[in-house]
Write a protein that holds these residues in place. Structure first.
Motif, short mmCIF file in Angstrom:
data_model
loop_
_atom_site.label_atom_id
_atom_site.label_comp_id
_atom_site.label_asym_id
_atom_site.label_seq_id
_atom_site.Cartn_x
_atom_site.Cartn_y
_atom_site.Cartn_z
N THR A 107 0.85 -1.19 0.00
CA THR A 107 0.00 0.00 0.00
C THR A 107 0.88 1.24 0.00
OG1 THR A 107 -1.76 -1.16 1.18
CG2 THR A 107 -1.82 1.25 1.22
N TYR A 108 0.68 2.08 -0.99
CA TYR A 108 1.42 3.32 -1.16
C TYR A 108 0.48 4.50 -0.91
CZ TYR A 108 5.16 0.62 -3.38
OH TYR A 108 6.19 -0.26 -3.63
N THR A 109 1.06 5.64 -0.60
CA THR A 109 0.28 6.86 -0.39
C THR A 109 0.81 7.96 -1.30
OG1 THR A 109 -0.11 6.30 1.93
CG2 THR A 109 -0.45 8.60 1.30
N LEU A 110 -0.10 8.62 -1.99
CA LEU A 110 0.25 9.80 -2.77
C LEU A 110 -0.10 11.03 -1.95
CD1 LEU A 110 -1.05 8.90 -6.34
CD2 LEU A 110 1.28 8.78 -5.46
N VAL A 111 0.82 11.97 -1.88
CA VAL A 111 0.61 13.22 -1.16
C VAL A 111 0.58 14.35 -2.19
CG1 VAL A 111 1.46 14.77 0.64
CG2 VAL A 111 1.85 12.29 0.84
N PHE A 112 -0.61 14.92 -2.38
CA PHE A 112 -0.77 16.07 -3.28
C PHE A 112 -0.46 17.33 -2.48
CE2 PHE A 112 -3.17 13.04 -5.72
CZ PHE A 112 -3.17 13.50 -7.04
N ASN A 113 0.57 18.07 -2.86
CA ASN A 113 0.90 19.37 -2.27
C ASN A 113 0.39 20.41 -3.26
OD1 ASN A 113 2.54 18.42 0.06
ND2 ASN A 113 3.72 17.52 -1.60
N ILE A 114 -0.66 21.13 -2.87
CA ILE A 114 -1.42 21.96 -3.79
C ILE A 114 -1.31 23.43 -3.38
CG2 ILE A 114 -3.70 22.33 -4.81
CD1 ILE A 114 -4.35 19.41 -3.74
N ALA A 115 -1.10 24.31 -4.38
CA ALA A 115 -0.99 25.74 -4.11
C ALA A 115 -1.85 26.53 -5.10
CB ALA A 115 0.45 26.20 -4.21
N ASP A 116 -2.64 27.45 -4.57
CA ASP A 116 -3.41 28.38 -5.40
C ASP A 116 -2.43 29.48 -5.82
OD1 ASP A 116 -5.05 30.32 -6.47
OD2 ASP A 116 -6.44 30.37 -4.78
N LYS A 117 -2.12 29.56 -7.10
CA LYS A 117 -1.13 30.52 -7.59
C LYS A 117 -1.60 31.97 -7.48
CE LYS A 117 2.29 29.39 -9.31
NZ LYS A 117 3.61 29.28 -8.71
N ASN A 118 -2.92 32.19 -7.40
CA ASN A 118 -3.44 33.56 -7.31
C ASN A 118 -3.49 34.09 -5.87
OD1 ASN A 118 -3.83 33.87 -10.11
ND2 ASN A 118 -5.75 32.75 -9.99
N SER A 119 -3.42 33.20 -4.90
CA SER A 119 -3.49 33.65 -3.50
C SER A 119 -2.35 33.10 -2.64
CB SER A 119 -4.82 33.22 -2.87
OG SER A 119 -4.83 31.81 -2.67
N GLU A 120 -1.63 32.12 -3.16
CA GLU A 120 -0.57 31.43 -2.42
C GLU A 120 -1.10 30.61 -1.24
OE1 GLU A 120 2.44 30.97 -3.66
OE2 GLU A 120 1.84 32.27 -5.31
N ASN A 121 -2.42 30.35 -1.19
CA ASN A 121 -2.96 29.41 -0.20
C ASN A 121 -2.46 28.02 -0.56
OD1 ASN A 121 -4.43 31.26 1.30
ND2 ASN A 121 -6.23 31.07 0.00
N LYS A 122 -2.18 27.21 0.47
CA LYS A 122 -1.66 25.86 0.24
C LYS A 122 -2.45 24.85 1.05
CE LYS A 122 2.93 27.52 -0.78
NZ LYS A 122 4.34 27.49 -0.49
N ILE A 123 -2.61 23.66 0.45
CA ILE A 123 -3.27 22.54 1.13
C ILE A 123 -2.56 21.25 0.74
CG2 ILE A 123 -5.56 23.57 1.40
CD1 ILE A 123 -6.41 22.15 -1.17
N GLU A 124 -2.89 20.20 1.47
CA GLU A 124 -2.33 18.88 1.20
C GLU A 124 -3.48 17.87 1.21
OE1 GLU A 124 1.42 17.33 3.24
OE2 GLU A 124 -0.16 16.21 4.25
N SER A 125 -3.39 16.91 0.30
CA SER A 125 -4.37 15.83 0.26
C SER A 125 -3.63 14.51 0.06
CB SER A 125 -5.36 16.06 -0.90
OG SER A 125 -6.31 15.03 -0.95
N LYS A 126 -4.08 13.49 0.79
CA LYS A 126 -3.44 12.17 0.70
C LYS A 126 -4.45 11.13 0.21
CE LYS A 126 -0.19 13.03 4.45
NZ LYS A 126 0.30 12.59 5.75
N VAL A 127 -3.94 10.18 -0.57
CA VAL A 127 -4.78 9.08 -1.05
C VAL A 127 -3.90 7.83 -1.17
CG1 VAL A 127 -4.46 9.71 -3.49
CG2 VAL A 127 -6.46 8.37 -2.79
N ASN A 128 -4.45 6.70 -0.75
CA ASN A 128 -3.73 5.43 -0.80
C ASN A 128 -4.10 4.65 -2.05
OD1 ASN A 128 -2.60 5.89 1.76
ND2 ASN A 128 -4.30 4.88 2.78
N PHE A 129 -3.16 3.79 -2.47
CA PHE A 129 -3.46 2.83 -3.53
C PHE A 129 -2.61 1.58 -3.29
CE2 PHE A 129 0.20 5.08 -5.23
CZ PHE A 129 0.95 4.10 -5.85
N ASP A 130 -3.10 0.47 -3.79
CA ASP A 130 -2.39 -0.80 -3.65
C ASP A 130 -1.66 -1.12 -4.95
OD1 ASP A 130 -3.20 -1.37 -1.01
OD2 ASP A 130 -5.14 -2.06 -1.75
#
Length: 141
Positions: free
Chosen positions: A114-137
């Motif tokens: 089981t692996y996890t993908l970590v999306f590191n996401i940034a809004d280029k117009n505001s520089e707000n940042k978030i993270e989202s994780k999702v697993n896959f086999d």
């Protein structure tokens, strides 16, 4: 008493007509991997985002969302930046959400697990940042 009711009613109307701000957030993350043969697996992933800042010019709404995807292996080691992209969208109407997609391959040196993908996401117009994780086999056939 009538003045109080009138003032309260006016305040309710004014506040209900205001534009609602949506929090910058990621949702509906999905990922899967499949063996395409020759010791190679293809990984496909998607996550949707909303609440980003939009610019308006010439009756078009524009948004720019940058993202980088890291791979967390079953042994907890990390492979940084397996995928990187800036999603630029332009529409005639306000944009409610944007799909961020990633596709890459893994070779047979990656073990079943089981692996996890970590999306590191940034809004280029505001520089707000978030993270989202999702697993896959990952399974080799």
């Amino acid at each position: 008493m009538k003045k109080i009711i009138f003032v309260v009613s006016a305040l309710l109307i004014i506040t209900s007509c205001g534009k609602k701000e949506t929090k910058f957030e990621a949702f509906s993350a999905e990922a899967f991997a499949f063996d395409i043969g020759d010791g190679t697996a293809e990984v496909n992933a998607t996550v949707r985002v909303k609440g980003f800042t939009q610019t308006e010019k010439d009756d078009n709404y524009r948004t720019a969302v940058a993202y980088e995807v890291d791979l967390l292996k079953p042994d907890n080691s990390i492979r940084k930046s397996v995928y990187k992209f800036v999603q630029n969208d332009e529409e005639k109407e306000p944009i409610s959400d944007v799909a961020l997609e990633a596709q890459f391959t893994l070779d047979s040196t990656y073990k079943t697990g089981t692996y996890t993908l970590v999306f590191n996401i940034a809004d280029k117009n505001s520089e707000n940042k978030i993270e989202s994780k999702v697993n896959f086999d990952l399974k080799w056939e």
